[in-house]
Design an enzyme around this catalytic site. Structure first.
Site, PDB file in Angstrom:
ATOM      1  CB  THR A 158      10.509  43.869  29.346  1.00 38.95           C
ATOM      2  OG1 THR A 158      11.224  44.691  28.432  1.00 38.95           O
ATOM      3  CG2 THR A 158       9.023  44.117  29.253  1.00 38.95           C
ATOM      4  CE  LYS A 215      14.041  40.039  18.962  1.00 37.82           C
ATOM      5  NZ  LYS A 215      14.729  39.245  20.007  1.00 37.82           N
ATOM      6  N   GLY A 267      14.517  40.028  29.427  1.00 41.66           N
ATOM      7  CA  GLY A 267      14.450  38.632  28.981  1.00 41.66           C
ATOM      8  C   GLY A 267      13.332  38.323  28.011  1.00 41.66           C
ATOM      9  CB  THR A 268      10.798  40.364  26.184  1.00 43.55           C
ATOM     10  OG1 THR A 268      11.735  41.349  25.773  1.00 43.55           O
ATOM     11  CG2 THR A 268       9.996  40.886  27.344  1.00 43.55           C
ATOM     12  N   GLY A 269      13.265  38.884  24.795  1.00 40.41           N
ATOM     13  CA  GLY A 269      13.829  38.324  23.553  1.00 40.41           C
ATOM     14  C   GLY A 269      14.145  36.842  23.720  1.00 40.41           C
ATOM     15  CB  CYS A 270      15.750  34.941  26.501  1.00 38.81           C
ATOM     16  SG  CYS A 270      17.232  35.949  26.642  1.00 38.81           S
TER      17      CYS A 270
HETATM   18  O1  PXL Z   1      18.214  39.521  27.479  1.00 36.35           O
HETATM   19  C1  PXL Z   1      19.451  39.255  26.990  1.00 36.35           C
HETATM   20  C2  PXL Z   1      20.233  38.292  27.827  1.00 36.35           C
HETATM   21  C3  PXL Z   1      20.485  37.050  27.346  1.00 36.35           C
HETATM   22  N1  PXL Z   1      21.191  36.126  28.029  1.00 36.35           N
HETATM   23  C4  PXL Z   1      21.664  36.400  29.245  1.00 36.35           C
HETATM   24  C5  PXL Z   1      21.446  37.630  29.798  1.00 36.35           C
HETATM   25  C6  PXL Z   1      20.711  38.614  29.083  1.00 36.35           C
HETATM   26  C7  PXL Z   1      20.432  39.930  29.646  1.00 36.35           C
HETATM   27  O2  PXL Z   1      20.889  40.358  30.622  1.00 36.35           O
HETATM   28  O3  PXL Z   1      21.939  37.857  31.002  1.00 36.35           O
HETATM   29  C8  PXL Z   1      22.411  35.345  29.986  1.00 36.35           C
END
Ligand code: PXL
Length: 281
Positions: A224, A192, A226-229
């Protein structure tokens, strides 16, 4: 019950489309933009029933991680074991796994299932805020135990640089890095490139010896989180529904781009003043 009503029930059952089921193994984000909360919201938005195994609890806002508390490897293993036994899981993703011990427990818990259904590994290491999320000794456990089970790994540029021990500054070095990662770990890689400068956010898939580019206009002015999640969860939703890898990524890219456009302006606690119940506060 008469034969008639029975037949009607059976017809109804066979006509209702089976809901696809996906499992997310990830951490909890109290601000709910990333982690298991992002995965569940994404699965639901895309019509997939989401199961979860929580690996750690993170107290945070998008700007700052206050504290991370890992679960025991044993409870992570057991959460996975009970749902694997009871649900027709069609695809799995891993997000933040926190410690080497948890990475090993997860790999052992899903090894048989990952031979039959697609596993997407999002190798979460650092939050967008810059805070470290993964214990440094966990990287080796990823490389030896989890990557070999994956249908796809989805590093960002920082994670890819860490895995390869080199920086990635432009589109050419991105293509080289995607290929190097795919050859190193013998799996498909979605690298990415969202953090590279340019008008478009470009990601490169290296799969079966071929590079495919996925691109969307860069959404400016949004910090942003959490975009990767969200992206990897949307890919898993597509795979759970039976789409190809390329189609799942194409649709997931559209979904994450729209999610960024529709973001919540989260920081404005003073907006609460405008609620009628706060009028006298
Ligand atoms: O974005 C990565 C991420 C993944 N998982 C958890 C997070 C974070 C970013 O803070 O807290 C639980």
């Amino acid at each position: 019950m008469t034969a008639d009503t029975m037949a009607t029930q059976n017809d109804r059952r066979s006509q209702s489309p089976a809901t696809a089921v996906a499992l997310s193994i990830a951490g909890s984000d109290s601000s709910a933009g990333a982690g298991i909360q992002a995965d569940l919201k994404t699965f639901t938005a895309l019509g997939v029933y989401g199961l979860t195994a929580v690996t750690c609890v993170v107290a945070e806002t998008p700007g700052k991680v206050a504290r991370i508390e890992p679960m025991t490897a044993e409870i992570v293993r057991e959460q996975i074991a009970v749902v694997v036994k009871s649900f027709p899981i069609r695809a799995i993703k891993t997000g933040l796994l926190c410690t080497a011990e948890i990475v090993t427990a997860v790999a052992n818990a899903i090894v048989d299932l990952a031979r039959k259904i697609p596993l997407v590994v999002d190798p979460v290491m650092i939050a967008t805020s810059g805070d470290a999320l993964l214990a440094p000794d966990a990287v080796e456990a990823y490389e030896k135990e989890l990557f070999p089970l994956a249908r796809l790994i989805t590093p960002n540029l920082d994670e890819a640089a860490k895995l390869l021990g080199e920086t990635i500054q432009d589109r050419q070095s991105m293509a080289r890095a995607a290929r190097a990662l795919a050859e190193k770990y013998r799996t498909n890689v979605l690298l990415k490139g969202g953090h590279l400068p340019g008008h478009d956010a470009v990601d490169l898939l290296y799969a079966e010896g071929k590079i495919t580019e996925f691109s969307a206009p860069f959404v400016t002015g949004v910090a942003t989180h959490g975009t990767g999640c969200t992206y990897s969860a949307a890919i898993v939703a597509g795979l759970a529904r039976g789409d190809s890898l390329e189609m799942s990524i194409k649709r997931a890219k559209e979904f994450v781009t729209q999610s960024i456009r529709d973001h919540l302006a989260w920081g404005d606690v003073h907006a609460l003043k405008h609620f009628p119940s706060d009028a006298n506060a």
